[in-house]
Write an enzyme that holds these catalytic residues in place. Structure first.
Site, PDB file in Angstrom:
ATOM      1  N   THR A  21      -1.765 -24.038  -5.788  1.00  0.00           N
ATOM      2  CA  THR A  21      -1.884 -23.852  -7.243  1.00  0.00           C
ATOM      3  C   THR A  21      -3.326 -23.787  -7.723  1.00  0.00           C
ATOM      4  OG1 THR A  21      -1.732 -26.238  -7.573  1.00  0.00           O
ATOM      5  CG2 THR A  21       0.328 -24.991  -7.700  1.00  0.00           C
ATOM      6  N   GLY A  22      -4.281 -24.045  -6.825  1.00  0.00           N
ATOM      7  CA  GLY A  22      -5.686 -23.970  -7.220  1.00  0.00           C
ATOM      8  C   GLY A  22      -6.127 -22.533  -7.435  1.00  0.00           C
ATOM      9  N   GLN A  24      -8.558 -20.698  -5.963  1.00  0.00           N
ATOM     10  CA  GLN A  24      -8.694 -19.934  -4.726  1.00  0.00           C
ATOM     11  C   GLN A  24      -7.360 -19.866  -3.987  1.00  0.00           C
ATOM     12  OE1 GLN A  24     -11.102 -18.115  -4.109  1.00  0.00           O
ATOM     13  NE2 GLN A  24     -12.725 -18.940  -5.402  1.00  0.00           N
ATOM     14  N   GLU A 102     -15.015 -26.200   3.993  1.00  0.00           N
ATOM     15  CA  GLU A 102     -16.358 -26.427   4.507  1.00  0.00           C
ATOM     16  C   GLU A 102     -16.828 -27.797   3.999  1.00  0.00           C
ATOM     17  OE1 GLU A 102     -19.087 -23.390   3.211  1.00  0.00           O
ATOM     18  OE2 GLU A 102     -20.687 -24.076   4.536  1.00  0.00           O
ATOM     19  N   GLU A 216     -23.569 -17.159  16.662  1.00  0.00           N
ATOM     20  CA  GLU A 216     -24.782 -17.465  15.911  1.00  0.00           C
ATOM     21  C   GLU A 216     -25.505 -18.618  16.576  1.00  0.00           C
ATOM     22  OE1 GLU A 216     -22.801 -18.068  12.145  1.00  0.00           O
ATOM     23  OE2 GLU A 216     -22.921 -20.233  12.319  1.00  0.00           O
ATOM     24  N   HIS A 253     -24.609 -22.774   7.646  1.00  0.00           N
ATOM     25  CA  HIS A 253     -23.537 -23.400   8.404  1.00  0.00           C
ATOM     26  C   HIS A 253     -24.051 -24.701   9.012  1.00  0.00           C
ATOM     27  CE1 HIS A 253     -21.237 -19.395   9.231  1.00  0.00           C
ATOM     28  NE2 HIS A 253     -20.857 -19.962   8.103  1.00  0.00           N
TER      29      HIS A 253
END
Lengths: 296, 374
Positions: A21-22, A24, A102, A216, A253
């Site tokens: 429901t958020g 995003q 994150e 990376e 990151h």
């Protein structure tokens, strides 16, 4: 731990969106639905019993699993609530848990990783952009529906970064190639699924003829995978981001940091080259390099 | 976030691990005064780095006069890249044996790792090279924790005599510090056995997990703040990861991976990046302050805006950047490359409002920016 092929999402996979429901959560759940992903429900304990995007909202993943079959759960959950949500999904017995979040405290990540080890749940992430199997389904925050980026094909893509994985897909499509599947591993130092496991899954995947590896700086995931790459029957074309980055700084990151001589660009590049992978200077060389690799 | 010894040791003491009595001093006079109440002391440079002893940053002193002299020598010296601004004046311990103990985050096992060695005082990697068997390692299941049974297992077969139980107790308490304080690393080296059979932490290294700061707010003030330039500090206040570099090509990109790659492209085509700044992830709505930040660096001659939208929608980011551009009216050239989520809406924004055409690839945008900066 689930078997390796379980990390590849397939059309029949039934998906649960934690935090649906958020802002995003709802945006991406709708994109997933439009793409054809079988989203079977969402989780928000405060709105349990309601309907949202035409889907039932459950109190928890465990409660949802009692009502409906779930293969994949995806977390649109803030960092401090991530541990509880992950443990809930693991207890619900999902095959695959996609942790987009994150900045989760490291010990919380360790905790749900330990719980997953004793379960049948495979974790992707944290800090992954998700998974796409073009033409079939997708989960997470990748632009799967953009035809210039994701198109069915025979190249498997493995990426720690979402934005760079997207660029790799774009470069493949510009060269007339498509993807068998796109595996987002995540930008954190501790990951549920590592580079080597993703490569093992693609080596076994009958729909994949070649692999793009987008790595990376930081950590030793690429070095650790190189011994396996040397044994692979499928060609690997790699790009490592961060050659121009200064040492000792976290490049966005949490995992992208060169400490002393560990995790450097050069160490990764030479390990991959020694293993027989083609390592590119620029992602824009990807299409041509991949065509050449697949032809030989 | 690293903690200097004087800030790390109280975390051990709070968990019941013995530490020497001591006081910090920022002047030789303060050091002398501290020594007056402590007896024979050690004066120790407080910097967040190892090898202080080799650098001459640790000196014994038998009385206040010697302590004052030692502090005068040490204060202001440079160790590694740090200038010593503070010393810890600590009572001397009567050491009979030096051990090593640590708990740290182990990415390979995805959990905590307990390390112990009887070769204290050395760097642990040196100790392992010297005698691999001398370093005990125990991978801990964070759900089970680490108790005296675990500690006993770690110490099994080591000849620690009467202090075996006391050392085991320190290991358990050290794990508690790691767990309750969200450490990335907590290390005691040396852990001393004193002549009277005590077990005392003579040094301590503590690194707080940066991702756990929000729930360790009561101790973050004691850590060493990151060294940031003014612009970097401004970025952090805005919630942006901004790293200032020496080059002339400003970079605004989304996502850590793509931003690093844009820097790589600038270098590859013969330019130098002026900054790292990602506005992807949760911060993609901050395009306006982000652009302002990049342009505040006077070294920036041209700007590359490189978006490849996944989670971050390029239309939202582009709208922000273009609006900021109209507001700030910078007099440097800008070069766009836009792909991914929302690009169909984003490209016309640039075309119509800035009267320019985004480049079809990142490479072309970067090359044009380097050319224009010449």
């Amino acid at each position: 731990m689930s078997d390796l092929s379980g990390m590849i999402v397939r059309a029949p996979d039934r998906m649960l969106v934690q935090g649906i429901t958020g802002r995003q959560g709802s945006f991406w759940a709708e994109r997933m639905q439009e793409y054809g992903a079988k989203v079977v429900g969402g989780v928000n304990p405060k709105r349990a019993g309601e309907e949202f995007l035409g889907l039932p909202v459950f109190e928890s993943a465990v409660a949802a699993a009692k009502e409906t079959e779930i293969d994949v759960a995806v977390m649109f959950i803030p960092p401090m609530a991530a541990k509880a949500a992950a443990l809930d999904a693991i207890e619900a017995g999902v095959r695959l848990l996609v942790v987009l979040t994150e900045h989760i405290p490291t010990q919380d990540v360790m905790y749900f990783m330990a719980a997953a080890k004793d379960s049948n749940t495979r974790i992707m992430g944290p800090n992954t952009a998700g998974l796409v199997t073009p033409g079939e389904t997708f989960v997470g925050i990748m632009p799967a529906w953009e035809e210039g980026i994701c198109r069915p094909g025979r190249v498997g893509v493995v990426s720690r970064s979402g934005s760079l994985g997207t660029l790799a897909c774009l470069n493949l499509v510009q060269a007339g190639l498509g993807q068998s599947t796109v595996l987002g591993l995540g930008g954190d130092p501790i990951l549920g699924t590592t580079t080597i496991e993703a490569l093992q899954a693609l080596e076994e995947d009958p729909g994949t003829d070649a692999v793009v590896l987008v790595g990376e700086i930081g950590g030793t995931a690429e070095e650790d995978a190189s011994e396996f790459i040397a044994t692979m029957s499928k060609p690997v074309v790699a790009f490592i981001a961060g050659g121009a980055s200064p040492a000792g700084r976290k490049m966005g990151h949490a995992g992208a940091i060169v400490m002393g001589n560990k995790g450097t660009y050069q160490s990764k590049r030479s390990a991959l080259e020694k293993a027989g992978a083609v390592v590119l200077d620029m992602p824009s060389q990807m299409g041509e390099a991949m065509r050449a690799a697949m032809a030989s | 976030m690293d903690f200097e010894e004087h800030a790390a040791k109280p975390l051990l003491a709070a968990a019941g691990i013995a530490i020497p009595r001591g006081q910090t001093a920022t002047t030789p006079e303060q050091a002398a005064k501290a020594a007056g109440s402590l007896g024979p002391v050690v004066v120790k440079a407080q910097v967040p780095t190892g090898k202080r002893g080799k650098a001459g940053g640790i000196k014994p002193a038998v009385d206040p006069a010697e302590a004052q002299e030692a502090a005068r020598d040490i204060l202001g010296m440079t160790i590694g890249e740090h200038t010593v601004e503070r010393v810890l004046v600590e009572e001397q311990a009567d050491i009979s044996r030096e051990l090593y103990a640590a708990v740290l985050n182990d990415t390979a096992s995805k959990g905590p790792l307990v390390l112990f060695s009887t070769l204290g005082g050395m760097d642990i990697e040196e100790a392992a090279a010297h005698d691999a068997d001398a370093v005990r390692r125990l991978i801990v299941d964070i759900r089970q924790g680490f108790d005296s049974a675990g500690a006993t297992a770690v110490l099994e077969g080591l000849d620690l005599g009467d202090v075996q139980d006391a050392v085991a107790d320190v290991l358990v308490r050290l794990y508690d510090v790691w767990r309750s304080r969200d450490a990335e690393l907590v290390e005691i080296n040396p852990l001393a056995i004193t002549a009277d059979g005590g077990v005392v932490a003579l040094d301590c290294k503590f690194t707080l997990d940066d991702l756990s700061k929000a729930r360790q707010e009561d101790i973050t003030g004691a850590g060493v703040p990151d060294k940031l330039t003014d612009l970097e500090a401004r970025g952090r206040e805005l919630g942006l990861t901004y790293i200032e570099l020496d080059g002339e090509i400003g970079i605004l990109a989304n996502g850590a991976g793509l931003t690093m790659t844009t820097m790589d492209a600038v270098r590859h085509y013969g330019g130098n990046p002026a900054n790292f700044l990602e506005i992807g992830g949760q911060s993609y709505t901050l395009a306006t302050p982000a652009l302002d930040l990049v342009l505040s660096n006077p070294k920036v001659k041209t700007l590359v805006v490189n978006f490849c939208g996944a989670f971050a929608r390029t239309d939202v980011m582009t709208e922000g950047v273009v609006s900021a551009w109209e507001e700030l009216k910078p007099d440097i050239p800008v070069f766009f490359s836009i792909h991914g989520t929302g690009s169909k809406e984003a490209v016309p924004i640039v075309r119509e409002r800035l009267k320019m055409e985004p480049f079809p690839t990142m490479d072309e945008a970067v090359q044009a920016a380097i050319e224009a900066a010449k």
